[in-house]
Write an enzyme that holds these catalytic residues in place. Structure first.
Site, PDB file in Angstrom:
ATOM      1  N   ASP A   1       0.868  -1.176   0.000  1.00 21.06           N
ATOM      2  CA  ASP A   1       0.000   0.000   0.000  1.00 21.06           C
ATOM      3  C   ASP A   1       0.901   1.221   0.000  1.00 21.06           C
ATOM      4  OD1 ASP A   1      -2.406  -1.453   0.105  1.00 21.06           O
ATOM      5  OD2 ASP A   1      -2.343  -1.562   2.283  1.00 21.06           O
TER       6      ASP A   1
ATOM      7  N   ASP B   1      -7.068  -1.276  -4.336  1.00 22.91           N
ATOM      8  CA  ASP B   1      -8.067  -0.935  -3.321  1.00 22.91           C
ATOM      9  C   ASP B   1      -9.007   0.151  -3.832  1.00 22.91           C
ATOM     10  OD1 ASP B   1      -6.663  -2.667  -1.614  1.00 22.91           O
ATOM     11  OD2 ASP B   1      -5.532  -1.044  -0.692  1.00 22.91           O
TER      12      ASP B   1
END
Length: 182
Positions: A133, A147
């Site tokens: 991330d 995401d």
């Protein structure tokens, strides 16, 4: 002996189905996977885990973090379970694509975004056991292209369903905004 040939009249074309549905779905999924993997590779190549750019005093930055769990860091270190659940999710996404709640080109793109996002994070889980991330916005949990694509896809489907889905007792609407060519 005389036989009668039975000729079946061809079914009228489904004017509500967009011919480019398949290309929109698969094309969107492929673009999302490519974008997701490219951005993650760039982040991993340029920033050490925990490092951010620009400086950490900015509200919006790129920060290389890893997540061995699911959304909002739940189910940490449950990689095998998460991989198995992703395959169930991929099957559900494909079935949803085959039978969407409304016929509109936007549905194909949104469902393709969900598929691409799920595959993008699945690749990370299989390759390295965790997801990279990197988008760090105002202290919100870190996220990535995959995401974002899943979230946007789900949001578009919900809004689209509310706007375009046929309701019981409501006659089907002609979809004039649906492209006629693929």
């Amino acid at each position: 002996m005389h036989t009668l040939e039975q000729t079946e009249a061809p079914a009228p074309p489904d004017t509500r189905r967009w011919p480019g549905k398949t290309m929109a779905f698969w094309g969107t999924a492929v673009v999302i996977v490519a974008l997701d993997q490219l951005t993650k590779a760039i982040v991993r190549a340029t920033l050490n885990v925990g490092e951010s750019w620009p400086s950490s005093d900015w509200d919006i930055k790129i920060k290389n973090v890893t997540n061995s769990g699911a959304a909002f860091s739940s189910l940490q270190d449950q990689t095998v379970f998460l991989i198995a659940m992703t395959f169930f999710g991929l099957a559900a996404i494909y079935l949803y694509y085959r039978n969407p709640p409304f016929q509109h080109w936007v549905a194909s793109v949104a469902i393709g975004m969900m598929l691409g996002g799920a595959v993008g994070n699945l690749i990370d889980r299989i390759r390295v056991g965790k997801v990279t991330d990197f988008v760090d916005v105002f202290g919100f949990p870190k996220f990535n292209v995959a995401d974002s694509s899943i979230s946007v896809g789900v949001t578009v489907i919900i809004i689209g369903y509310l706007l375009f889905a046929e309701r019981p007792g409501k006659p089907p609407e002609a979809h004039e905004d649906t492209p006629a060519d693929g």
